[in-house]
Design a protein around this motif. Sequence first.
Motif, PDB file in Angstrom:
ATOM      1  N   GLU A 363      -0.436 101.510 -91.929  1.00 46.36           N
ATOM      2  CA  GLU A 363       0.351 100.534 -92.803  1.00 46.36           C
ATOM      3  C   GLU A 363      -0.580  99.676 -93.607  1.00 46.36           C
ATOM      4  O   GLU A 363      -0.250  98.690 -94.553  1.00 46.36           O
ATOM      5  CB  GLU A 363       1.612 100.038 -91.917  1.00 46.36           C
ATOM      6  CG  GLU A 363       2.400 100.700 -91.679  1.00 46.36           C
ATOM      7  CD  GLU A 363       3.466 100.045 -90.652  1.00 46.36           C
ATOM      8  OE1 GLU A 363       3.386  98.827 -90.053  1.00 46.36           O
ATOM      9  OE2 GLU A 363       4.837 100.370 -90.574  1.00 46.36           O
ATOM     10  N   HIS A 364      -1.849  99.218 -92.740  1.00 48.15           N
ATOM     11  CA  HIS A 364      -2.538  98.122 -92.895  1.00 48.15           C
ATOM     12  C   HIS A 364      -3.901  98.570 -93.457  1.00 48.15           C
ATOM     13  O   HIS A 364      -4.689  97.665 -94.232  1.00 48.15           O
ATOM     14  CB  HIS A 364      -2.662  97.169 -91.881  1.00 48.15           C
ATOM     15  CG  HIS A 364      -1.354  96.783 -91.563  1.00 48.15           C
ATOM     16  ND1 HIS A 364      -0.693  95.640 -92.208  1.00 48.15           N
ATOM     17  CD2 HIS A 364      -0.804  96.873 -90.375  1.00 48.15           C
ATOM     18  CE1 HIS A 364       0.567  95.095 -91.612  1.00 48.15           C
ATOM     19  NE2 HIS A 364       0.535  96.122 -90.457  1.00 48.15           N
ATOM     20  N   ALA A 365      -4.491  99.782 -93.444  1.00 45.99           N
ATOM     21  CA  ALA A 365      -5.887 100.160 -93.402  1.00 45.99           C
ATOM     22  C   ALA A 365      -6.172  99.889 -95.125  1.00 45.99           C
ATOM     23  O   ALA A 365      -7.492  99.264 -95.102  1.00 45.99           O
ATOM     24  CB  ALA A 365      -6.051 101.489 -92.860  1.00 45.99           C
ATOM     25  N   GLU A 366      -5.535 100.361 -95.854  1.00 48.17           N
ATOM     26  CA  GLU A 366      -5.877 100.042 -97.310  1.00 48.17           C
ATOM     27  C   GLU A 366      -6.208  98.905 -97.919  1.00 48.17           C
ATOM     28  O   GLU A 366      -6.446  98.420 -98.997  1.00 48.17           O
ATOM     29  CB  GLU A 366      -4.650 100.824 -97.914  1.00 48.17           C
ATOM     30  CG  GLU A 366      -3.299 100.233 -98.248  1.00 48.17           C
ATOM     31  CD  GLU A 366      -2.603 100.901 -99.318  1.00 48.17           C
ATOM     32  OE1 GLU A 366      -1.553 100.139 -99.832  1.00 48.17           O
ATOM     33  OE2 GLU A 366      -2.699 101.936 -99.344  1.00 48.17           O
ATOM     34  N   LYS A 367      -5.775  97.669 -96.961  1.00 48.98           N
ATOM     35  CA  LYS A 367      -5.747  96.184 -97.623  1.00 48.98           C
ATOM     36  C   LYS A 367      -7.263  95.851 -97.122  1.00 48.98           C
ATOM     37  O   LYS A 367      -7.332  94.499 -97.861  1.00 48.98           O
ATOM     38  CB  LYS A 367      -4.661  95.465 -96.777  1.00 48.98           C
ATOM     39  CG  LYS A 367      -3.096  95.901 -97.110  1.00 48.98           C
ATOM     40  CD  LYS A 367      -2.498  95.172 -96.325  1.00 48.98           C
ATOM     41  CE  LYS A 367      -0.773  95.831 -96.275  1.00 48.98           C
ATOM     42  NZ  LYS A 367       0.126  94.921 -95.287  1.00 48.98           N
ATOM     43  N   TYR A 368      -7.786  96.094 -96.379  1.00 47.19           N
ATOM     44  CA  TYR A 368      -9.347  95.674 -95.674  1.00 47.19           C
ATOM     45  C   TYR A 368     -10.406  96.353 -96.275  1.00 47.19           C
ATOM     46  O   TYR A 368     -10.505  97.371 -96.652  1.00 47.19           O
ATOM     47  CB  TYR A 368      -9.140  95.900 -94.237  1.00 47.19           C
ATOM     48  CG  TYR A 368      -7.826  95.001 -93.619  1.00 47.19           C
ATOM     49  CD1 TYR A 368      -8.238  93.708 -93.266  1.00 47.19           C
ATOM     50  CD2 TYR A 368      -6.764  95.275 -93.396  1.00 47.19           C
ATOM     51  CE1 TYR A 368      -7.250  92.979 -92.509  1.00 47.19           C
ATOM     52  CE2 TYR A 368      -5.531  94.684 -93.122  1.00 47.19           C
ATOM     53  CZ  TYR A 368      -5.920  93.269 -92.353  1.00 47.19           C
ATOM     54  OH  TYR A 368      -5.060  92.416 -91.907  1.00 47.19           O
ATOM     55  N   GLN A 369     -11.378  95.214 -96.375  1.00 47.36           N
ATOM     56  CA  GLN A 369     -12.766  95.529 -96.915  1.00 47.36           C
ATOM     57  C   GLN A 369     -13.523  96.350 -95.657  1.00 47.36           C
ATOM     58  O   GLN A 369     -14.298  97.223 -96.134  1.00 47.36           O
ATOM     59  CB  GLN A 369     -13.371  94.360 -97.167  1.00 47.36           C
ATOM     60  CG  GLN A 369     -14.939  94.546 -97.708  1.00 47.36           C
ATOM     61  CD  GLN A 369     -15.634  93.142 -97.997  1.00 47.36           C
ATOM     62  OE1 GLN A 369     -15.269  92.052 -97.270  1.00 47.36           O
ATOM     63  NE2 GLN A 369     -16.550  93.053 -98.968  1.00 47.36           N
ATOM     64  N   ILE A 370     -13.199  95.900 -94.601  1.00 48.26           N
ATOM     65  CA  ILE A 370     -14.008  96.344 -93.345  1.00 48.26           C
ATOM     66  C   ILE A 370     -12.935  97.203 -92.258  1.00 48.26           C
ATOM     67  O   ILE A 370     -12.159  96.283 -91.920  1.00 48.26           O
ATOM     68  CB  ILE A 370     -14.925  95.435 -92.606  1.00 48.26           C
ATOM     69  CG1 ILE A 370     -15.903  94.604 -93.446  1.00 48.26           C
ATOM     70  CG2 ILE A 370     -15.573  95.850 -91.379  1.00 48.26           C
ATOM     71  CD1 ILE A 370     -16.871  93.753 -92.838  1.00 48.26           C
ATOM     72  N   LEU A 371     -13.185  98.113 -91.624  1.00 46.28           N
ATOM     73  CA  LEU A 371     -12.460  98.855 -90.849  1.00 46.28           C
ATOM     74  C   LEU A 371     -13.209  98.993 -89.547  1.00 46.28           C
ATOM     75  O   LEU A 371     -14.382  99.906 -89.830  1.00 46.28           O
ATOM     76  CB  LEU A 371     -11.597  99.906 -91.211  1.00 46.28           C
ATOM     77  CG  LEU A 371     -10.628  99.926 -92.411  1.00 46.28           C
ATOM     78  CD1 LEU A 371     -10.119 101.237 -92.863  1.00 46.28           C
ATOM     79  CD2 LEU A 371      -9.378  99.165 -92.150  1.00 46.28           C
ATOM     80  N   HIS A 372     -12.677  98.680 -88.475  1.00 47.83           N
ATOM     81  CA  HIS A 372     -13.644  98.821 -87.088  1.00 47.83           C
ATOM     82  C   HIS A 372     -12.604  99.695 -86.182  1.00 47.83           C
ATOM     83  O   HIS A 372     -11.659  98.788 -85.738  1.00 47.83           O
ATOM     84  CB  HIS A 372     -14.188  97.640 -86.701  1.00 47.83           C
ATOM     85  CG  HIS A 372     -15.088  97.760 -85.462  1.00 47.83           C
ATOM     86  ND1 HIS A 372     -16.267  97.689 -85.817  1.00 47.83           N
ATOM     87  CD2 HIS A 372     -14.650  97.845 -84.245  1.00 47.83           C
ATOM     88  CE1 HIS A 372     -16.903  97.646 -84.572  1.00 47.83           C
ATOM     89  NE2 HIS A 372     -16.097  97.903 -83.546  1.00 47.83           N
ATOM     90  N   LEU A 373     -12.825 100.715 -85.773  1.00 47.73           N
ATOM     91  CA  LEU A 373     -12.054 101.597 -84.821  1.00 47.73           C
ATOM     92  C   LEU A 373     -12.745 101.558 -83.506  1.00 47.73           C
ATOM     93  O   LEU A 373     -13.948 102.530 -83.402  1.00 47.73           O
ATOM     94  CB  LEU A 373     -11.493 102.810 -85.228  1.00 47.73           C
ATOM     95  CG  LEU A 373     -10.776 102.638 -86.895  1.00 47.73           C
ATOM     96  CD1 LEU A 373     -10.535 103.912 -87.184  1.00 47.73           C
ATOM     97  CD2 LEU A 373      -9.689 101.928 -86.569  1.00 47.73           C
ATOM     98  N   SER A 374     -12.627 100.911 -82.466  1.00 50.29           N
ATOM     99  CA  SER A 374     -13.296 100.934 -81.180  1.00 50.29           C
ATOM    100  C   SER A 374     -12.343 101.773 -80.181  1.00 50.29           C
ATOM    101  O   SER A 374     -11.417 101.357 -79.802  1.00 50.29           O
ATOM    102  CB  SER A 374     -13.417  99.421 -80.615  1.00 50.29           C
ATOM    103  OG  SER A 374     -14.317  99.530 -79.520  1.00 50.29           O
ATOM    104  N   THR A 375     -12.605 102.949 -80.022  1.00 54.73           N
ATOM    105  CA  THR A 375     -11.658 103.648 -79.326  1.00 54.73           C
ATOM    106  C   THR A 375     -12.335 105.032 -79.018  1.00 54.73           C
ATOM    107  O   THR A 375     -13.552 105.150 -78.798  1.00 54.73           O
ATOM    108  CB  THR A 375     -10.426 103.959 -80.499  1.00 54.73           C
ATOM    109  OG1 THR A 375      -9.610 104.836 -79.756  1.00 54.73           O
ATOM    110  CG2 THR A 375     -10.928 105.041 -81.583  1.00 54.73           C
ATOM    111  N   HIS A 376     -11.566 106.110 -78.670  1.00 56.16           N
ATOM    112  CA  HIS A 376     -12.026 107.561 -78.097  1.00 56.16           C
ATOM    113  C   HIS A 376     -11.804 108.301 -79.504  1.00 56.16           C
ATOM    114  O   HIS A 376     -10.922 108.131 -80.197  1.00 56.16           O
ATOM    115  CB  HIS A 376     -11.044 108.200 -77.213  1.00 56.16           C
ATOM    116  CG  HIS A 376     -11.464 107.487 -75.826  1.00 56.16           C
ATOM    117  ND1 HIS A 376     -12.588 107.846 -75.156  1.00 56.16           N
ATOM    118  CD2 HIS A 376     -10.310 106.912 -75.057  1.00 56.16           C
ATOM    119  CE1 HIS A 376     -12.401 107.242 -73.966  1.00 56.16           C
ATOM    120  NE2 HIS A 376     -11.178 106.793 -73.765  1.00 56.16           N
ATOM    121  N   GLY A 377     -13.029 109.136 -79.617  1.00 53.12           N
ATOM    122  CA  GLY A 377     -13.128 110.077 -80.774  1.00 53.12           C
ATOM    123  C   GLY A 377     -13.325 111.437 -79.948  1.00 53.12           C
ATOM    124  O   GLY A 377     -14.253 111.615 -78.938  1.00 53.12           O
TER     125      GLY A 377
END
Length: 547
Positions: A363-377
């Motif tokens: 819902e929100h990702a496309e609004k932001y200049q920086i995306l930081h995902l601190s999670t499991h990959g």
Amino acid sequence: YRYFEKAIKANYIKYKETANSKYFAQAFYLSETAKYFRLRFNQNENNSFDYAEIPDSVIQKARELEINMLFLEKQIRHYEGQQLENKKPVLDTIILSLEAKRLDLQNERTLIIQQLEKHYPVYYRLKYDFSTITIREIQTQLLTSNQALIEYFVGDSSIFIFTITPSEYNVQEIKKDFPLEEWVSDMREGIYTHWLPHELKRDKGNYAPNNQKYATAAHSLYGKLIKTIKIDLPEKLIIIPDGVLGYVPFDALLKEMPTIFSNTKNWSYLIEDHQISYSYSATLLEEMKQKKNNPSKQFLAFAPVFPALIQDNSKHIASRNVSTLRGNLDSLRYNIPEVESIQNLIGGDIYIQRDATLLTFLEHAEKYQILHLSTHGIADDRIGDYAFLAFTEIPDSIENEKLYIRDLYNLRLNADMVVLSACDTGFGELQKGEGILSLARGFAYAGAKSIINTLWSVDDRSTSEIMTSFYSHLKDGLDKDAALRQAKLDYLKSGNTPDPFFWAAFVPVGDMSAIEVGRGASFGVWFGLSFLIVGLFVLIWKSNVIN
């Protein structure tokens, strides 16, 4: 791919015989085309929709079909997982039914695309335009004065190394008379064998054998890939790997062979001399640099919560400063403090624990200049499309809160930078002629100008430290690759365990231009506030005049 290798070889021979620059240009064009075509096709189709004056209703229909196909794929994966876990062959009928529905949607979408190609010439031209960047454009537009581009083409019998600086260029052939794949595997396994729980085929107290395995491979690769280059290399390097070289952290190549293997302190890492970034192709890098995103907000981070799993102490990860790996969906201790520390540095919005869901991200990702995902990959070098990033799981949801590579192809991001602070986000299936199918490449498809990703399962605690340091240096105005390099050097100088396992996995890809963070409101916001203040003064003045 073999034909590209033969054509490059033919032009290489002519260039060495004649010194005619057109043969160098043609050889480089072939190397670029081999990389760029496979990366650009999906992006071209998406961009063609936006610029070919196609009716919105047709575009919406095509994209709805794609979204519905993705939903069916998720359902299929969900039931396949249940089938494997519970061994229920009764699910075969459900899976076959879903696959049939998906095929129907795919056929319907194919018909729409065929009609668009037939009736909209601009769409056709944009979709199939694969012109690549020229040598002159690289020298004058892409590179700075203290920078070199090194592009590798890995064939069956030879490796071709193209080196370009603002003032010169060269190409050389390295015969593949050495075990390249084995060296890459040895380097990686030597780095992480002591730390990954599923790699416990070792003497827990003896680090020397794996350190020696890593050092031997890393120094040998340095000799073939870097030392043989005949141009004097400046400090800043853009590496465009190919094939299995996409798994190599060039930062951790060794300029000299160590004499002591019991620890990695004071080893001569390439990071000491060079600031290194990466790209999938020179042409794509130029496009990423020129891309004009228009985000309305700056920083968005996610730190999901995961249930604690019962640990088998006999299979736990090694000692020496290792906490938890950002893989296998175990509980994480440091991902939430990580995003909170970054928010304290630069501001922005964070979603943590149960709020860090996939739906919220979408819902929100496309609004932001920086995306930081601190999670499991989670990645797999055998089935690339099944790599995913994990969000906080919602009970009884068919989505299972996993963001797969395929899901990224239909996102439209405005991000200047995506930081994948998770395991294996630059790792994945290597397909001949296709490259490595990784989560990082998926975010490049989605429109990110740059991506920070990882080449193996990373430690939770050291990752948090390096990421916080990285954003601190970004705030100071450093370029992204410079900020990441400095964060790694800070880690090495801080007295932490110097093993490359803890710091060398992080790889910066794409546009490395500095990004302004944590400096208050944007010009637009201040302009708007100033306009309101002036307006209020005018109203007050008019009111006083009237009175």
